[in-house]
Design a protein around this motif. Structure first.
Motif, mmCIF file in Angstrom:
data_model
loop_
_atom_site.group_PDB
_atom_site.id
_atom_site.type_symbol
_atom_site.label_atom_id
_atom_site.label_comp_id
_atom_site.label_asym_id
_atom_site.label_seq_id
_atom_site.Cartn_x
_atom_site.Cartn_y
_atom_site.Cartn_z
ATOM 1 N N GLN A 1 0.977 -1.072 -0.217
ATOM 2 C CA GLN A 1 0.272 0.007 -0.066
ATOM 3 C C GLN A 1 0.681 1.004 -0.304
ATOM 4 O O GLN A 1 -0.065 2.058 -0.639
ATOM 5 C CB GLN A 1 -0.750 -0.278 1.082
ATOM 6 N N ARG A 2 1.729 1.447 0.377
ATOM 7 C CA ARG A 2 2.723 2.501 0.882
ATOM 8 C C ARG A 2 3.346 2.987 -0.942
ATOM 9 O O ARG A 2 3.666 3.613 -0.468
ATOM 10 C CB ARG A 2 3.668 2.083 2.159
ATOM 11 N N TYR B 1 -6.812 11.458 -4.957
ATOM 12 C CA TYR B 1 -7.242 11.283 -3.920
ATOM 13 C C TYR B 1 -7.362 9.177 -4.137
ATOM 14 O O TYR B 1 -6.947 8.752 -2.513
ATOM 15 C CB TYR B 1 -9.135 10.510 -4.250
ATOM 16 N N ASN B 2 -6.881 8.538 -5.039
ATOM 17 C CA ASN B 2 -6.267 7.332 -4.518
ATOM 18 C C ASN B 2 -4.542 7.632 -3.608
ATOM 19 O O ASN B 2 -4.686 6.247 -2.482
ATOM 20 C CB ASN B 2 -5.428 6.082 -5.684
ATOM 21 N N ALA B 3 -3.920 8.380 -4.267
ATOM 22 C CA ALA B 3 -2.531 8.662 -3.232
ATOM 23 C C ALA B 3 -3.222 8.521 -1.798
ATOM 24 O O ALA B 3 -2.030 7.992 -0.836
ATOM 25 C CB ALA B 3 -1.668 9.591 -3.881
ATOM 26 N N ASP B 4 -3.833 9.126 -1.260
ATOM 27 C CA ASP B 4 -3.891 9.261 -0.499
ATOM 28 C C ASP B 4 -4.722 8.470 0.789
ATOM 29 O O ASP B 4 -4.302 7.663 1.466
ATOM 30 C CB ASP B 4 -5.164 10.871 0.216
ATOM 31 N N THR B 5 -5.700 7.613 0.326
ATOM 32 C CA THR B 5 -6.717 6.418 0.467
ATOM 33 C C THR B 5 -5.417 5.585 1.193
ATOM 34 O O THR B 5 -6.140 5.095 1.960
ATOM 35 C CB THR B 5 -7.353 5.971 -0.517
ATOM 36 N N GLN B 6 -4.299 5.176 -0.095
ATOM 37 C CA GLN B 6 -3.150 4.079 0.335
ATOM 38 C C GLN B 6 -2.654 4.711 1.332
ATOM 39 O O GLN B 6 -1.734 3.166 2.493
ATOM 40 C CB GLN B 6 -2.570 3.589 -0.736
ATOM 41 N N LYS B 7 -2.341 5.878 1.286
ATOM 42 C CA LYS B 7 -1.257 5.694 2.244
ATOM 43 C C LYS B 7 -2.139 5.862 4.589
ATOM 44 O O LYS B 7 -1.752 5.697 4.858
ATOM 45 C CB LYS B 7 -0.797 7.731 1.930
ATOM 46 N N LEU B 8 -2.864 6.365 3.716
ATOM 47 C CA LEU B 8 -3.915 5.999 4.913
ATOM 48 C C LEU B 8 -4.500 4.583 5.499
ATOM 49 O O LEU B 8 -4.851 4.389 6.736
ATOM 50 C CB LEU B 8 -5.225 6.831 4.362
ATOM 51 N N LEU B 9 -4.508 3.539 4.118
ATOM 52 C CA LEU B 9 -4.669 2.057 5.032
ATOM 53 C C LEU B 9 -3.723 2.034 5.480
ATOM 54 O O LEU B 9 -3.454 1.383 6.673
ATOM 55 C CB LEU B 9 -4.923 2.210 3.752
ATOM 56 N N LYS C 1 -1.990 3.809 7.218
ATOM 57 C CA LYS C 1 -0.950 4.236 8.671
ATOM 58 C C LYS C 1 -2.016 3.540 9.652
ATOM 59 O O LYS C 1 -2.123 3.094 10.684
ATOM 60 C CB LYS C 1 -1.223 6.165 8.018
ATOM 61 N N ASN C 2 -3.228 3.767 9.185
ATOM 62 C CA ASN C 2 -4.171 1.770 10.074
ATOM 63 C C ASN C 2 -3.512 0.980 9.703
ATOM 64 O O ASN C 2 -3.324 0.609 11.003
ATOM 65 C CB ASN C 2 -5.947 2.743 9.342
ATOM 66 N N GLY C 3 -2.753 0.590 8.827
ATOM 67 C CA GLY C 3 -2.489 -0.542 8.912
ATOM 68 C C GLY C 3 -1.093 -1.045 9.905
ATOM 69 O O GLY C 3 -1.026 -1.724 10.224
#
Length: 376
Positions: free
Chosen positions: A196-197, A219-227, A229-231
């Motif tokens: 994801q990173r 949008y997709n870049a922010d979503t993958q980075k958020l996932l 981080k949550n991961g």
């Protein structure tokens, strides 16, 4: 001194206390004119020293037989020396002093076994006695175990305690399996986070190089980075869960398992000496067997007290272990459930609240490396 024709070949030599001759050599050595082989001298091989008590007399007698060697006399007479009381007392005193300085271990007998002193005998005998007792105990326990496996011997069973021990062993195997599966999940999650990173970095790069798709790639870049981080947060929670359960299994439960092993050894010893006492009681009772029965009764009593003491210790350990296990697993299972649910629901706030609820904070080593959790 007048010469006698029929005199014996032995000559008497009086000696004073200081070792001087009382008479001249010519008076001591006498020739036998009647001997066919010529003059005869002292037979040194047959001579023997006889002396009276050194403390009461000052003279010694040397008796000599006929000389069987050369017929010629020595050119100069030899004055034999007899032991004196002064020299003998000095030799005896110096010998006793040297033996006292060397100690009890310096005695070197010409033959036979060396006698050890009491200081060295006691530790050796104690070690030998310990080895003997250990050998007897090992033999009895081995015989008891074999007889139980073959179905010939009886064993003492505490049904309630044995059931608790069996449940604990089964739970330990299941907890170890949970730890193994959780570790597999953590490894897989770590690989997903890494992907994801990398995907988020690729979307961000394309967002800069593609003006017409800038927002979509962003949008997709922010979503993958958020996932990702949550991961990392979820991965830290899972690792904390694994560490806590592993501590419970490998330290708390294992400590109780050690006490259980000691209890089982005490149980085998108790049954072994119980069987031995029963066999002796079935035999005849006479002057030879009664001491053995009494000794066996004493050993049986000692091992029965040890068995009962270990049984009580294990019962108390199992009680406290159950309380501690419920408390630890209750908290860790709630943590694991809330963290997984918040992550897959995409609720970042709920995921962070879960960590705060159990006083856990993220520890960032720096860079893009995964985060770990640390308890306050």
């Amino acid at each position: 001194m007048a010469e006698e024709p029929n005199r014996s070949s032995a000559a008497e030599i009086p000696v004073t206390s200081n070792g001087d001759l009382d008479q001249s050599p010519e008076a001591v050595f006498q020739r036998d004119p009647y001997s066919p082989s010529g003059p005869r001298a002292l037979n040194l091989s047959e001579s023997c020293v006889t002396s009276s008590n050194f403390t009461s007399t000052t003279e010694g007698i040397i008796e000599s037989g006929p000389y069987k060697g050369s017929a010629s006399l020595p050119t100069s007479p030899v004055a034999p020396v007899a032991p004196s009381s002064v020299v003998a007392s000095r030799l005896a005193r110096s010998s006793s002093d040297s033996q006292a300085e060397k100690g009890p271990m310096t005695a070197h007998p010409k033959g036979g076994a060396v006698v050890l002193s009491d200081d060295l005998k006691n530790p050796a005998m104690e070690k030998l006695d310990l080895v003997r007792k250990w050998s007897i105990n090992t033999y009895k326990c081995t015989r008891q175990i074999l007889s139980e496996k073959l179905g010939r011997g009886s064993r003492t069973v505490d049904l309630e305690l044995e059931a608790q021990i069996e449940v604990l062993r089964d739970n330990k195997r299941k907890y170890q399996n949970v730890i193994k599966l959780a570790q597999t999940l953590a490894n897989q999650l770590s690989q997903i986070m890494q992907t994801q990173r990398q995907l988020g970095d690729a979307f961000a790069d394309l967002s800069l190089k593609s003006p017409e798709l800038h927002e979509e790639f962003g949008y997709n870049a922010d979503t993958q980075k958020l996932l990702s981080k949550n991961g990392e947060t979820l991965l830290g929670a899972i690792n904390f869960f694994i560490s806590s359960v592993n501590t419970l299994v490998e330290k708390t439960i294992e400590d109780t398992m050690i006490n259980i092993k000691q209890y089982e050894i005490a149980r085998v010893e108790y049954d072994a000496y119980r069987t031995d006492l029963e066999e002796l009681n079935l035999g005849p009772r006479d002057a030879t067997t009664m001491p053995k029965i009494e000794q066996s009764q004493q050993q049986f009593q000692i091992h029965r007290e040890k068995y009962e003491r270990m049984r009580n210790d294990v019962s108390v350990k199992l009680k406290f272990l159950e309380e501690n296990k419920v408390k630890v697993l209750h908290n860790q299972l709630i943590l694991f459930h809330n963290a997984i649910a918040a992550y897959y629901a995409g609720n970042q706030q709920q995921l962070e609240e879960t960590l705060k609820q159990f006083h856990i904070k993220l520890k960032m080593p720096g860079g893009d490396s995964p985060s770990w959790l640390e308890e306050h």
